[in-house]
Design an enzyme around this catalytic site. Sequence first.
Site, short mmCIF file in Angstrom:
data_model
loop_
_atom_site.label_atom_id
_atom_site.label_comp_id
_atom_site.label_asym_id
_atom_site.label_seq_id
_atom_site.Cartn_x
_atom_site.Cartn_y
_atom_site.Cartn_z
N ASP A 100 0.85 -1.18 0.00
CA ASP A 100 0.00 0.00 0.00
C ASP A 100 0.89 1.24 0.00
O ASP A 100 1.84 1.32 0.78
CB ASP A 100 -0.88 -0.01 1.27
CG ASP A 100 -2.29 0.43 0.99
OD1 ASP A 100 -2.46 1.55 0.48
OD2 ASP A 100 -3.24 -0.33 1.31
N ASP A 158 -3.23 4.66 -2.22
CA ASP A 158 -4.30 5.22 -1.40
C ASP A 158 -4.75 6.59 -1.91
O ASP A 158 -3.91 7.48 -2.12
CB ASP A 158 -3.76 5.35 0.03
CG ASP A 158 -4.84 5.62 1.05
OD1 ASP A 158 -5.66 4.72 1.30
OD2 ASP A 158 -4.86 6.73 1.61
N ASP A 198 -12.71 -0.92 3.89
CA ASP A 198 -13.49 0.31 4.11
C ASP A 198 -14.98 0.10 3.88
O ASP A 198 -15.77 1.02 4.05
CB ASP A 198 -13.04 1.41 3.12
CG ASP A 198 -11.64 1.89 3.39
OD1 ASP A 198 -11.21 1.86 4.56
OD2 ASP A 198 -10.97 2.31 2.43
#
Length: 554
Positions: A98, A199, A330
């Site tokens: 990430d 991200d 999420d």
Amino acid sequence: MEKSWWKESVVYQIYPRSFMDSNGDGIGDIQGIISRLDYLHELGIDVIWLSPVYRSPNDDNGYDISDYQEIMDEFGTMEEWEQLLAEVHNRGMKLIMDLVVNHSSDEHQWFVEARSSKENRYRDYYIWRPGKDGKEPNNWGSNFGGSAWEYDERTDEYFLHLFSKKQPDLNWENRALREEIYKMMTWWLDKGIDGFRMDVINFISKVEGLPNDEVKPGNKYASGSKYYRNGPRIHEYLQEMHQEVLSKYDVMTVGEMPGVTPELAKLYTADDRNELNMVFQFEHMGLDNGTNGKWDLKELHLNDLKTNLSKWQTELEHKGWNSLYLNNHDQPRSVSRFGDDRQYHYESATMLATLLHMMKGTPYVYQGEEFGMTNVNFPSIEDYRDIETLNFYSEAKEQGESEEQIMASLYAKSRDNARTPVQWDDSLNAGFTSGIPWIEVNPNYMEINAKKAMEDSNSIFHYYKKLIQLRKQNEVIVYGTYKLLLEEHPAVFAYERKLDTQTLYVICNFYGERTTVDLEELNGAQLLLSNYKKDETNEYKPYEARVYLVEKQQ
Ligand code: NOJ
């Protein structure tokens, strides 16, 4: 269309905090992941996307990074991470990391320096502005509630944070900052990783002047998102990153992009533009949002889902590439959100998987999805851990919303639905930890767990294995064109995929009632996969999914 390994791959997302704890501190860790690699290999996945494992004060569970080149203490050491990479590669799988560079933690050394004085050389790595009439520099709200600005007494200025106030936004206008990021990315790539998930990468370019946005009635702050999503220099930054870093490696990239449209996605992912390989779009995740956003619950209409996913499929047909997902860390659990996690747990989980995995694009499996983990209904706000959830709860309380109404929103949409520990077996704490888990285990772990699913050849887990194998055996699943079928059918999502002599038909009953499907094209077709015992009548049982193949002689 050019062929690539990342188009042919299935990706599995690990949210390390909740995956597997090896040392009994209640928090998942790297050794825990290593201990489960054989499981992932057996599932058949090709690529692991690891949510952040970097050093972090954990205001947002690792999405607030204080050192991009160190491993979080709770997760282990750099040596252990290196062992993880080697073990992933030994099994023929790949690992993507990430990349969280829209913001850092306020505990990152750059920010500690930056806030110390206006003259500091790191000051401009972040976005500082003086107040306006004793108030914030503009009226933008943060994505986690409240203002997007935090006042810093020491230098009498505000800094921008589109997420929590412990996540100050980095200033991409600053060339030196960009160079540091490219250097850091290169450092990871040289360690041998296979790519990045980026991200909120379409937030990194902000409109000059950071103008005020319109405040919607009943709200304290404006969204501001039209001034920072897909901003004026975004393509320039991504192309620069590609040229300076990514072009030197054979890696995959996926950009998380709230607010991206198919038109923009084509720009971000077209082969010849040298930006990214694919993006995570959000439109289908918003179809059950009311006018006031995610916590405002609305029923999903199948028609909206068909129209939306089909639009993405056809728009990116010849230019760009889709990523396919129904949940992640999420989002709520897909079987609870779009299926029936009780009466038709197996049927609806496998139907949703079929619908997704047979589409064109790279499919993503989120940890636990492969055996049908569900949303959780914790009795009290005390049980929740997610910063976004906690902020929403207190704001909604302040506005006088009832406890019942707020909890209904959390049960449907809290990010913690996806963050309860992976349910490995029916032992204490679902086999996740021998200690006290950082967040409670979903009480349904005795029924829903990986061990049980692996032992039962008719489980969701084994169905996922089959889906993943099918993709490897039939090029049409990867490269075939897409066409929506039975557009007007009120209960069925059906489509066709075509490549050379092969045509695939995917037919999914989206609901818990029986329905009929009449498709002439199926005459003479071979049933490749179904989530019920073989039955080729035109009657479809609750959540029944079938995949047919027609091979034409040349
Ligand atoms: C998106 C991530 O997926 C989410 O978990 C995080 O809170 C925000 N970006 C901020 O980094």
